[in-house]
Design an enzyme around this catalytic site. Sequence first.
Site, PDB file in Angstrom:
ATOM      1  N   THR A 139       0.945   9.519   3.202  1.00 28.37           N
ATOM      2  CA  THR A 139       2.396   9.628   3.064  1.00 28.37           C
ATOM      3  C   THR A 139       2.818  11.026   2.631  1.00 28.37           C
ATOM      4  O   THR A 139       2.056  11.731   1.949  1.00 28.37           O
ATOM      5  CB  THR A 139       2.880   8.605   2.012  1.00 28.37           C
ATOM      6  OG1 THR A 139       4.226   8.879   1.653  1.00 28.37           O
ATOM      7  CG2 THR A 139       2.045   8.661   0.743  1.00 28.37           C
ATOM      8  N   ASP A 140       4.043  11.396   2.983  1.00 25.35           N
ATOM      9  CA  ASP A 140       4.579  12.683   2.522  1.00 25.35           C
ATOM     10  C   ASP A 140       4.751  12.715   0.999  1.00 25.35           C
ATOM     11  O   ASP A 140       4.878  13.779   0.409  1.00 25.35           O
ATOM     12  CB  ASP A 140       5.907  13.013   3.229  1.00 25.35           C
ATOM     13  CG  ASP A 140       6.998  11.970   3.046  1.00 25.35           C
ATOM     14  OD1 ASP A 140       6.758  10.956   2.353  1.00 25.35           O
ATOM     15  OD2 ASP A 140       8.101  12.167   3.608  1.00 25.35           O
ATOM     16  N   GLU A 141       4.773  11.521   0.370  1.00 28.03           N
ATOM     17  CA  GLU A 141       5.023  11.493  -1.083  1.00 28.03           C
ATOM     18  C   GLU A 141       3.926  12.187  -1.878  1.00 28.03           C
ATOM     19  O   GLU A 141       4.144  12.542  -3.037  1.00 28.03           O
ATOM     20  CB  GLU A 141       5.180  10.044  -1.564  1.00 28.03           C
ATOM     21  CG  GLU A 141       6.348   9.352  -0.906  1.00 28.03           C
ATOM     22  CD  GLU A 141       6.844   8.120  -1.639  1.00 28.03           C
ATOM     23  OE1 GLU A 141       6.527   7.958  -2.827  1.00 28.03           O
ATOM     24  OE2 GLU A 141       7.551   7.326  -1.001  1.00 28.03           O
ATOM     25  N   TYR A 164       2.311   5.388  -7.411  1.00 27.19           N
ATOM     26  CA  TYR A 164       1.996   5.123  -5.998  1.00 27.19           C
ATOM     27  C   TYR A 164       1.494   6.384  -5.306  1.00 27.19           C
ATOM     28  O   TYR A 164       0.413   6.389  -4.689  1.00 27.19           O
ATOM     29  CB  TYR A 164       3.242   4.587  -5.266  1.00 27.19           C
ATOM     30  CG  TYR A 164       3.142   4.708  -3.748  1.00 27.19           C
ATOM     31  CD1 TYR A 164       2.253   3.901  -3.033  1.00 27.19           C
ATOM     32  CD2 TYR A 164       3.898   5.642  -3.035  1.00 27.19           C
ATOM     33  CE1 TYR A 164       2.132   4.028  -1.650  1.00 27.19           C
ATOM     34  CE2 TYR A 164       3.797   5.769  -1.659  1.00 27.19           C
ATOM     35  CZ  TYR A 164       2.907   4.956  -0.965  1.00 27.19           C
ATOM     36  OH  TYR A 164       2.792   5.089   0.395  1.00 27.19           O
ATOM     37  N   LYS A 168      -2.127   7.385  -3.714  1.00 26.40           N
ATOM     38  CA  LYS A 168      -2.325   7.768  -2.306  1.00 26.40           C
ATOM     39  C   LYS A 168      -3.002   9.148  -2.231  1.00 26.40           C
ATOM     40  O   LYS A 168      -3.886   9.368  -1.398  1.00 26.40           O
ATOM     41  CB  LYS A 168      -0.979   7.813  -1.555  1.00 26.40           C
ATOM     42  CG  LYS A 168      -0.354   6.472  -1.252  1.00 26.40           C
ATOM     43  CD  LYS A 168      -1.183   5.575  -0.344  1.00 26.40           C
ATOM     44  CE  LYS A 168      -1.261   6.049   1.083  1.00 26.40           C
ATOM     45  NZ  LYS A 168      -2.036   5.067   1.926  1.00 26.40           N
TER      46      LYS A 168
HETATM   47  P1  NAD Z   1       2.991  -2.771   3.535  1.00 24.73           P
HETATM   48  O1  NAD Z   1       3.047  -2.959   2.058  1.00 24.73           O
HETATM   49  O2  NAD Z   1       4.046  -3.346   4.389  1.00 24.73           O
HETATM   50  O3  NAD Z   1       1.590  -3.333   4.082  1.00 24.73           O
HETATM   51  C1  NAD Z   1       0.383  -3.169   3.397  1.00 24.73           C
HETATM   52  C2  NAD Z   1      -0.604  -4.174   3.953  1.00 24.73           C
HETATM   53  O4  NAD Z   1      -1.861  -3.975   3.295  1.00 24.73           O
HETATM   54  C3  NAD Z   1      -0.211  -5.623   3.728  1.00 24.73           C
HETATM   55  O5  NAD Z   1      -0.443  -6.382   4.882  1.00 24.73           O
HETATM   56  C4  NAD Z   1      -1.126  -6.069   2.601  1.00 24.73           C
HETATM   57  O6  NAD Z   1      -1.436  -7.468   2.631  1.00 24.73           O
HETATM   58  C5  NAD Z   1      -2.355  -5.227   2.864  1.00 24.73           C
HETATM   59  N1  NAD Z   1      -3.155  -5.000   1.663  1.00 24.73           N
HETATM   60  C6  NAD Z   1      -2.734  -4.648   0.429  1.00 24.73           C
HETATM   61  N2  NAD Z   1      -3.765  -4.561  -0.417  1.00 24.73           N
HETATM   62  C7  NAD Z   1      -4.885  -4.850   0.301  1.00 24.73           C
HETATM   63  C8  NAD Z   1      -6.273  -4.922  -0.009  1.00 24.73           C
HETATM   64  N3  NAD Z   1      -6.714  -4.679  -1.240  1.00 24.73           N
HETATM   65  N4  NAD Z   1      -7.138  -5.230   0.967  1.00 24.73           N
HETATM   66  C9  NAD Z   1      -6.696  -5.490   2.226  1.00 24.73           C
HETATM   67  N5  NAD Z   1      -5.406  -5.461   2.565  1.00 24.73           N
HETATM   68  C10 NAD Z   1      -4.502  -5.139   1.615  1.00 24.73           C
HETATM   69  O7  NAD Z   1       2.866  -1.205   3.736  1.00 24.73           O
HETATM   70  P2  NAD Z   1       3.350  -0.304   4.949  1.00 24.73           P
HETATM   71  O8  NAD Z   1       4.732   0.154   4.670  1.00 24.73           O
HETATM   72  O9  NAD Z   1       3.051  -0.967   6.231  1.00 24.73           O
HETATM   73  O10 NAD Z   1       2.388   0.957   4.764  1.00 24.73           O
HETATM   74  C11 NAD Z   1       1.128   1.003   5.399  1.00 24.73           C
HETATM   75  C12 NAD Z   1       0.434   2.296   5.033  1.00 24.73           C
HETATM   76  O11 NAD Z   1       1.231   3.395   5.442  1.00 24.73           O
HETATM   77  C13 NAD Z   1       0.219   2.467   3.537  1.00 24.73           C
HETATM   78  O12 NAD Z   1      -1.036   3.057   3.340  1.00 24.73           O
HETATM   79  C14 NAD Z   1       1.337   3.399   3.103  1.00 24.73           C
HETATM   80  O13 NAD Z   1       0.944   4.169   1.996  1.00 24.73           O
HETATM   81  C15 NAD Z   1       1.490   4.260   4.338  1.00 24.73           C
HETATM   82  N6  NAD Z   1       2.835   4.818   4.573  1.00 24.73           N
HETATM   83  C16 NAD Z   1       3.945   4.025   4.548  1.00 24.73           C
HETATM   84  C17 NAD Z   1       5.189   4.575   4.823  1.00 24.73           C
HETATM   85  C18 NAD Z   1       6.448   3.743   4.849  1.00 24.73           C
HETATM   86  O14 NAD Z   1       7.531   4.281   4.989  1.00 24.73           O
HETATM   87  N7  NAD Z   1       6.367   2.424   4.759  1.00 24.73           N
HETATM   88  C19 NAD Z   1       5.298   5.943   5.109  1.00 24.73           C
HETATM   89  C20 NAD Z   1       4.133   6.733   5.102  1.00 24.73           C
HETATM   90  C21 NAD Z   1       2.908   6.147   4.850  1.00 24.73           C
HETATM   91  O1  TDX Z   2      17.079  -0.963  -4.037  1.00 30.34           O
HETATM   92  C1  TDX Z   2      16.842   0.234  -3.765  1.00 30.34           C
HETATM   93  N1  TDX Z   2      17.799   1.172  -3.993  1.00 30.34           N
HETATM   94  C2  TDX Z   2      17.620   2.498  -3.750  1.00 30.34           C
HETATM   95  O2  TDX Z   2      18.527   3.315  -3.974  1.00 30.34           O
HETATM   96  C3  TDX Z   2      15.570   0.668  -3.220  1.00 30.34           C
HETATM   97  C4  TDX Z   2      14.480  -0.317  -2.950  1.00 30.34           C
HETATM   98  C5  TDX Z   2      15.412   2.008  -2.965  1.00 30.34           C
HETATM   99  N2  TDX Z   2      16.383   2.909  -3.237  1.00 30.34           N
HETATM  100  C6  TDX Z   2      16.153   4.343  -2.948  1.00 30.34           C
HETATM  101  C7  TDX Z   2      14.871   4.918  -3.510  1.00 30.34           C
HETATM  102  C8  TDX Z   2      14.481   5.956  -2.486  1.00 30.34           C
HETATM  103  O3  TDX Z   2      15.143   7.176  -2.767  1.00 30.34           O
HETATM  104  O4  TDX Z   2      16.033   4.448  -1.532  1.00 30.34           O
HETATM  105  C9  TDX Z   2      15.023   5.407  -1.171  1.00 30.34           C
HETATM  106  C10 TDX Z   2      13.966   4.702  -0.338  1.00 30.34           C
HETATM  107  O5  TDX Z   2      13.291   3.815  -1.208  1.00 30.34           O
HETATM  108  P1  TDX Z   2      12.067   2.895  -0.708  1.00 30.34           P
HETATM  109  O6  TDX Z   2      12.520   2.115   0.481  1.00 30.34           O
HETATM  110  O7  TDX Z   2      11.549   2.166  -1.893  1.00 30.34           O
HETATM  111  O8  TDX Z   2      11.045   3.986  -0.163  1.00 30.34           O
HETATM  112  P2  TDX Z   2      10.348   5.250  -0.859  1.00 30.34           P
HETATM  113  O9  TDX Z   2      10.276   5.099  -2.320  1.00 30.34           O
HETATM  114  O10 TDX Z   2      11.020   6.471  -0.316  1.00 30.34           O
HETATM  115  O11 TDX Z   2       8.865   5.117  -0.246  1.00 30.34           O
HETATM  116  C11 TDX Z   2       8.666   4.722   1.134  1.00 30.34           C
HETATM  117  O12 TDX Z   2       8.403   5.847   1.937  1.00 30.34           O
HETATM  118  C12 TDX Z   2       7.170   6.500   1.779  1.00 30.34           C
HETATM  119  C13 TDX Z   2       7.519   3.715   1.252  1.00 30.34           C
HETATM  120  O13 TDX Z   2       7.787   2.604   0.418  1.00 30.34           O
HETATM  121  C14 TDX Z   2       6.209   4.354   0.910  1.00 30.34           C
HETATM  122  O14 TDX Z   2       5.147   3.428   1.121  1.00 30.34           O
HETATM  123  C15 TDX Z   2       6.000   5.542   1.813  1.00 30.34           C
HETATM  124  O15 TDX Z   2       4.851   6.223   1.454  1.00 30.34           O
END
Ligand code: NAD
Ligand code: TDX
Length: 378
Positions: A139-141, A164, A168
């Site tokens: 992730t960019d985070e 988090y 990562k």
């Molecule tokens: P998500 O939380 O929707 O899905 C995570 C999945 O991993 C779930 O199906 C969960 O059951 C499984 N999981 C959790 N712990 C586990 C374990 N110990 N063993 C096996 N499976 C397990 O997350 P997502 O948003 O789909 O993100 C997927 C990946 O992409 C993550 O690594 C996250 O850091 C990365 N990512 C997410 C975003 C975003 O915006 N959502 C952006 C950049 C990177």
């Molecule tokens: O209720 C809310 N109100 C609010 O203002 C929630 C849930 C979020 N927010 C804000 C926090 C963030 O600035 O919105 C923005 C987005 O929040 P999230 O959806 O929780 O995402 P973020 O924290 O940016 O992280 C997501 O992007 C990077 C994913 O959850 C991560 O897994 C990924 O790595």
Amino acid sequence: MTYLITGGAGFIGSNFVKHMLSKYPEAKLIILDALTYAGNLGTLTEELKNPQITFIKGDICDRQVTEQLFSEHTIDYVVNFAAESHVDRSIENPQLFLQVNVLGTQNLLDTAKKYWTEGKDDNNYPVWRKGVKFLQVSTDEVYGSLGDEGYFTETTTLSPRSPYSAAKAGGDLIVQAYGETYKMPVNITRCSNNYGPYHFPEKLIPLIIKNILAGQQLPVYGNGSNVRDWLYVGDHCKAIDTVLHNGRIDEVYNIGGHNEKKNIDIVKLVIKTIHDIMENEPEYRKVLKKQEVLADGTTDISWINDNLISFVKDRQGHDQRYAIDPTKISSELGWLPETFFDKGIVKTIYWYLNNQEWVEEVTSGDYMKYYEQMYGNR
Ligand code: NAD
Ligand code: TDX
């Protein structure tokens, strides 16, 4: 080819499974997922009927599970999506994030190393089976937070600020360490915020959609000025596919589409889009949980407006701005985002309107308990 896709029942992982099945119908896909609150088999109902797919419920931290999997299947690629992914939850329980995102990643690397290597070379490095690769989805985070200017590039110093993102970053570093120390073929991708179908409604966009339909307040942290760089999930999946098959070994690739938005603007856009859909296609009003029938027999939608917004206490250590510079993946591998945000967000909202059963299913477990703890009874 056989792909191990961990976390394949989550948001991005499941979209990736769907992408792979349609693009490579001959490929074998093994999904390993612990089915935490964030993983749902209902997301893969159709896919699980496909004989090319094997689903294993298990934890990436569990050596017995990963050993069994590698001993029973000849795996060519690992794509590691499995992680604890929600920043707010990491503030409550950092240790779980370290366990899964760091130690789980290390366990996968180590199991892969055992089954992917055949002896050692003259310099004592393991000899790797041809064609194997481990791709870490990151992730960019991990780069931290930006001010008003600038972008994250692949050489930006890692500076994670939440449990988090620290976890990562730890996962990324151990992947790099296996690349350097054992010459393991690895890639790391670092993507910006995703949105699209099957996004769990604890994250901003699906939470806002769910709350609007229920006539509930929309919690915006702080003053809503934080900026995120949004990418349609399908574009992210295509980028991972590209890096997996064409990326140079050991390289990091940032993934993003120059699509920065303030949170408050996203929330207002979602409110307006849902209002417009309800106005122009009244058949969708049946999806509203808040049903007030007017004298003329129609369902009231006048309450779908900005008054739903509620500014709440800010997230601790809330990163101000993320913004990705995707020059490397675009110039080197030819990947470009295909979905403009104004189209992607409308597509996503329609998906949620048409898939309320999925939302009900995934939020029927511990979701309400979490929601009340997090936001009270707003
Ligand atoms: P998500 O939380 O929707 O899905 C995570 C999945 O991993 C779930 O199906 C969960 O059951 C499984 N999981 C959790 N712990 C586990 C374990 N110990 N063993 C096996 N499976 C397990 O997350 P997502 O948003 O789909 O993100 C997927 C990946 O992409 C993550 O690594 C996250 O850091 C990365 N990512 C997410 C975003 C975003 O915006 N959502 C952006 C950049 C990177
Ligand atoms: O209720 C809310 N109100 C609010 O203002 C929630 C849930 C979020 N927010 C804000 C926090 C963030 O600035 O919105 C923005 C987005 O929040 P999230 O959806 O929780 O995402 P973020 O924290 O940016 O992280 C997501 O992007 C990077 C994913 O959850 C991560 O897994 C990924 O790595």
